[in-house]
Design an enzyme around this catalytic site. Structure first.
Site, PDB file in Angstrom:
ATOM      1  N   GLU A  44       0.820  -1.208   0.000  1.00  0.00           N
ATOM      2  CA  GLU A  44       0.000   0.000   0.000  1.00  0.00           C
ATOM      3  C   GLU A  44       0.855   1.259   0.000  1.00  0.00           C
ATOM      4  OE1 GLU A  44      -3.087   0.478  -0.550  1.00  0.00           O
ATOM      5  OE2 GLU A  44      -3.649  -1.625  -0.616  1.00  0.00           O
ATOM      6  N   TYR A 125      -6.281   7.007   4.046  1.00  0.00           N
ATOM      7  CA  TYR A 125      -6.469   5.916   3.087  1.00  0.00           C
ATOM      8  C   TYR A 125      -5.660   4.679   3.478  1.00  0.00           C
ATOM      9  CZ  TYR A 125      -5.469   2.823  -0.691  1.00  0.00           C
ATOM     10  OH  TYR A 125      -5.285   1.672  -1.405  1.00  0.00           O
ATOM     11  N   ASP A 143      -9.440   5.273  -2.549  1.00  0.00           N
ATOM     12  CA  ASP A 143      -8.291   5.777  -3.305  1.00  0.00           C
ATOM     13  C   ASP A 143      -8.816   6.440  -4.574  1.00  0.00           C
ATOM     14  OD1 ASP A 143      -9.012   3.699  -4.985  1.00  0.00           O
ATOM     15  OD2 ASP A 143      -7.015   2.805  -5.089  1.00  0.00           O
ATOM     16  N   CYS A 195     -13.944   0.845 -15.005  1.00  0.00           N
ATOM     17  CA  CYS A 195     -14.398   2.217 -14.758  1.00  0.00           C
ATOM     18  C   CYS A 195     -13.190   3.151 -14.827  1.00  0.00           C
ATOM     19  CB  CYS A 195     -15.092   2.300 -13.404  1.00  0.00           C
ATOM     20  SG  CYS A 195     -16.058   3.804 -13.148  1.00  0.00           S
ATOM     21  N   CYS A 202     -18.398   0.648 -19.898  1.00  0.00           N
ATOM     22  CA  CYS A 202     -19.645   0.542 -19.127  1.00  0.00           C
ATOM     23  C   CYS A 202     -20.439  -0.721 -19.454  1.00  0.00           C
ATOM     24  CB  CYS A 202     -20.509   1.784 -19.357  1.00  0.00           C
ATOM     25  SG  CYS A 202     -19.716   3.327 -18.784  1.00  0.00           S
TER      26      CYS A 202
END
Length: 345
Positions: A44, A125, A143, A195, A202
């Protein structure tokens, strides 16, 4: 609606999750060992403002050299900084060492989001992501990918950064109590593969029937971002000082741009001002060329000059074998400068 969205997305994730070296396969029990939260935390921190493709080799290198947080905690900072070279945003590497030492002092990673926030370098986050992914605690993880998905899913049209509160609130309505970590990673995968910022796919999205942004038309315009500020153009000079097939390298100050990194000496340029153009020693300086680099707050045109000397420059530094310069752990900017000199033969 929230339960339906999380259930649909988790079903999609079970089939389409990316296989990543720091992940546990979807739906499986989390590993019950100290190495697991270490790997989640390390990934991360590395992934902040960096791509998965760029992080993979660094993650594999770090976990090979320092397989546990205790190993990293005892590592000399300059070795960690050298191993980090090229990954960018070097304050992350300095905080990595500080955090590892604090975790080792505590005897392991805390499990709650609030306690994780107390560790050096862990913001909102990162603490939420570790709590959810490493410990499967319910945490709302947001994020850039999740920001984009949620903005479109709920058609949040207020511009960033003002819309972040609404995005976090809406993300909370769809975050499940169970499999919180899988859900967070599912949202990230959806944002990175379907996305996307431009030309979202889509028709392939598992959440298309729920997407208010799609119904409103032009989901690709969300989230609304403020106009980018023009970055200033800075100029500086780096100096390749050579003696007996060795080059003089310095360690930059621990704070500021490229702080704590091994580098070529330069003329004091920064994101705020140009360099002085004054070399560190007298020499018959020759131009090797100019390298360009973009930082968060400025563009830099760095002129590279090289010269030979028989004396030792003022200040702290080391003579490094020219033939082993790639092992010096230079950050990208100075690695470019070194290649510019060496390409001249």
């Amino acid at each position: 609606m929230g339960d339906a969205i999380s259930s649909t997305l988790l079903d999609w994730y079970d089939k389409h999750a990316r296989a990543l070296p720091w992940r546990s396969p979807p739906g499986e029990a989390l590993p019950d060992d100290d190495a697991w939260p270490y790997r989640v935390w390390l990934s991360e921190v590395m992934l902040q403002q960096t791509t998965v493709a760029a992080v993979k080799p660094y993650f594999e290198k770090f976990t090979r050299i320092w397989p546990s947080v205790k190993d990293l905690a005892t590592a000399p900072e300059h070795e960690v900084m050298a191993a980090w070279a090229g990954l960018g945003y070097y304050s992350r590497a300095r905080n990595l060492v500080k955090c590892a030492r604090e975790v080792a002092r505590r005897g392991g990673f805390p499990k709650t989001e609030a306690e994780l926030r107390e560790l050096p370098g862990l913001g909102t986050y990162t603490a939420a992501a570790i709590a959810a992914i490493a410990f499967d605690s319910r945490a709302v993880v947001v994020d850039a990918n999740v920001e984009r998905v949620v903005s479109r899913l709920f058609n949040i049209t207020d511009p960033l950064p003002a819309s972040r509160k609404a995005i976090k609130e809406k993300a909370a309505t769809v975050t499940p109590e169970d499999r919180s970590g899988d859900f967070a990673q599912a949202m990230m995968d959806l944002g990175s593969s379907i996305c996307t910022s431009k030309s979202p796919r889509c028709l392939l999205c598992p959440l298309q029937v729920n997407c208010e942004g799609l119904r409103a038309g032009e989901p690709e315009r969300l989230p609304v971002k403020p106009p980018k500020k023009a970055k200033p153009e800075r100029k500086g000079t780096a100096y390749w000082i050579e003696r007996d097939e060795h080059v003089w390298l310095v360690t930059r100050e621990g704070t500021g741009m490229l702080g704590g990194m091994r580098a070529l000496p330069d003329d004091g340029w920064s994101a705020r001002e140009d360099g002085s153009g004054k070399p560190p020693i007298a020499a018959d300086w020759q131009d090797a060329g100019t390298v360009r680099h973009t930082f968060t707050h400025a563009h830099l045109a760095l002129t590279v000059k090289y010269g030979r000397t028989v004396s030792v420059p003022d200040g702290k530094g080391d003579w490094w074998p020219v033939s082993e310069i790639e092992a010096a752990g230079l950050p990208t900017l100075f690695a470019k400068a070194a290649r510019t000199v060496l390409s001249r033969g």
